[in-house]
Design a protein around this motif. Structure first.
Motif, mmCIF file in Angstrom:
data_model
loop_
_atom_site.group_PDB
_atom_site.id
_atom_site.type_symbol
_atom_site.label_atom_id
_atom_site.label_comp_id
_atom_site.label_asym_id
_atom_site.label_seq_id
_atom_site.Cartn_x
_atom_site.Cartn_y
_atom_site.Cartn_z
ATOM 1 N N UNK A 1 -8.387 -11.359 -2.718
ATOM 2 C CA UNK A 1 -7.193 -12.156 -2.660
ATOM 3 C C UNK A 1 -6.247 -11.550 -1.623
ATOM 4 N N UNK A 2 -5.271 -12.249 -1.309
ATOM 5 C CA UNK A 2 -4.347 -11.836 -0.269
ATOM 6 C C UNK A 2 -3.109 -11.152 -0.840
ATOM 7 N N UNK A 3 -2.531 -10.311 -0.007
ATOM 8 C CA UNK A 3 -1.294 -9.623 -0.360
ATOM 9 C C UNK A 3 -0.190 -10.623 -0.702
ATOM 10 N N UNK A 4 -0.129 -11.725 0.023
ATOM 11 C CA UNK A 4 0.920 -12.719 -0.208
ATOM 12 C C UNK A 4 0.844 -13.311 -1.602
ATOM 13 N N UNK A 5 -0.380 -13.459 -2.143
ATOM 14 C CA UNK A 5 -0.534 -14.020 -3.476
ATOM 15 C C UNK A 5 0.093 -13.094 -4.512
ATOM 16 N N UNK A 6 -0.180 -11.795 -4.404
ATOM 17 C CA UNK A 6 0.423 -10.835 -5.322
ATOM 18 C C UNK A 6 1.930 -10.869 -5.248
ATOM 19 N N UNK A 7 2.464 -10.911 -4.038
ATOM 20 C CA UNK A 7 3.915 -10.952 -3.867
ATOM 21 C C UNK A 7 4.500 -12.238 -4.466
ATOM 22 N N UNK A 8 3.821 -13.351 -4.283
ATOM 23 C CA UNK A 8 4.297 -14.640 -4.816
ATOM 24 C C UNK A 8 4.292 -14.626 -6.346
ATOM 25 N N UNK A 9 3.239 -14.066 -6.943
ATOM 26 C CA UNK A 9 3.161 -13.997 -8.402
ATOM 27 C C UNK A 9 4.259 -13.094 -8.968
ATOM 28 N N UNK A 10 4.597 -12.029 -8.247
ATOM 29 C CA UNK A 10 5.674 -11.141 -8.693
ATOM 30 C C UNK A 10 6.998 -11.908 -8.721
ATOM 31 N N UNK A 11 7.241 -12.706 -7.708
ATOM 32 C CA UNK A 11 8.469 -13.515 -7.678
ATOM 33 C C UNK A 11 8.472 -14.494 -8.849
ATOM 34 N N UNK A 12 7.349 -15.151 -9.093
ATOM 35 C CA UNK A 12 7.257 -16.104 -10.199
ATOM 36 C C UNK A 12 7.423 -15.418 -11.553
ATOM 37 N N UNK A 97 -5.564 -7.359 -5.398
ATOM 38 C CA UNK A 97 -6.091 -6.567 -4.288
ATOM 39 C C UNK A 97 -5.046 -6.170 -3.263
ATOM 40 N N UNK A 98 -3.776 -6.300 -3.621
ATOM 41 C CA UNK A 98 -2.711 -5.932 -2.684
ATOM 42 C C UNK A 98 -2.462 -4.424 -2.677
ATOM 43 N N UNK A 99 -2.911 -3.733 -3.727
ATOM 44 C CA UNK A 99 -2.753 -2.286 -3.821
ATOM 45 C C UNK A 99 -3.937 -1.732 -4.621
ATOM 46 N N UNK A 100 -4.313 -0.491 -4.352
ATOM 47 C CA UNK A 100 -5.414 0.163 -5.070
ATOM 48 C C UNK A 100 -4.840 1.085 -6.146
ATOM 49 N N UNK A 101 -5.585 1.270 -7.245
ATOM 50 C CA UNK A 101 -5.062 2.081 -8.343
ATOM 51 C C UNK A 101 -4.814 3.528 -7.943
ATOM 52 N N UNK A 102 -5.609 4.151 -7.053
ATOM 53 C CA UNK A 102 -5.268 5.537 -6.679
ATOM 54 C C UNK A 102 -3.886 5.638 -6.029
ATOM 55 N N UNK A 103 -3.495 4.621 -5.268
ATOM 56 C CA UNK A 103 -2.172 4.617 -4.658
ATOM 57 C C UNK A 103 -1.092 4.533 -5.736
ATOM 58 N N UNK A 104 -1.304 3.672 -6.724
ATOM 59 C CA UNK A 104 -0.347 3.562 -7.825
ATOM 60 C C UNK A 104 -0.288 4.869 -8.619
ATOM 61 N N UNK A 105 -1.444 5.462 -8.877
ATOM 62 C CA UNK A 105 -1.530 6.704 -9.647
ATOM 63 C C UNK A 105 -0.824 7.850 -8.917
ATOM 64 N N UNK A 106 -1.126 8.003 -7.637
ATOM 65 C CA UNK A 106 -0.549 9.128 -6.886
ATOM 66 C C UNK A 106 0.956 8.990 -6.684
ATOM 67 N N UNK A 107 1.469 7.765 -6.726
ATOM 68 C CA UNK A 107 2.910 7.557 -6.559
ATOM 69 C C UNK A 107 3.655 7.530 -7.898
#
Length: 135
Positions: A1-12, A97-107
């Motif tokens: 999926x695209x990054x834009x979809x994740x961002x749109x769902x967050x707004x919704x 698919x806009x972000x990977x779990x290791x990135x979320x974990x490390x941050x």
């Protein structure tokens, strides 16, 4: 999926009704992402806690993994071996698919507690999209 979809769902998701619907379909969505081949005889209960970035109560789900099956039920787990805590926004980004779990974990945006071996194995139990264009 695209990054834009994740961002749109967050707004919704900021809308109370949309958030309520997303939390209601979460059980089915989590179960659909479960990878039976990755469970390899695992018998455990993991609690998934979804923090709401808009101040609503945390949503909790019990993920009961038994062999090659995963059942998901709303509510806190009394007998959890591990707990994964993430914001609902970050879960949306992860699922699209806009972000990977290791990135979320490390941050510090994806917190894993309890049995360290099960906690570290948690994300690998689910088929997550490959991140091609990180946030």
């Amino acid at each position: 999926m695209k990054k834009w979809l994740g961002q749109r769902l967050i707004v919704l998701d900021r809308n109370r009704l949309v958030h309520w619907v997303l939390m209601r379909v979460m059980s089915r969505a989590i179960a659909m992402r479960f990878d039976p081949s990755a469970a390899d005889g695992l018998e455990a209960t993991v609690e998934l806690a979804l923090r709401d970035p808009h101040g609503r109560p945390t949503s909790r789900f019990q993920l009961r993994i038994s062999g090659r099956r995963c059942s998901v039920h709303p509510g806190a787990a009394d007998d959890t071996a591990a707990r994964a805590t993430v914001s609902s926004d970050d879960l949306i980004l992860l699922a699209t698919g806009a972000v990977a779990w290791p990135e979320l974990f490390s941050s510090g945006r994806f917190d894993l507690t309890g049995d360290p071996f099960l906690a570290l194995r948690f994300a690998s139990l689910f088929r997550l999209p490959v991140v091609l264009d990180p946030v």
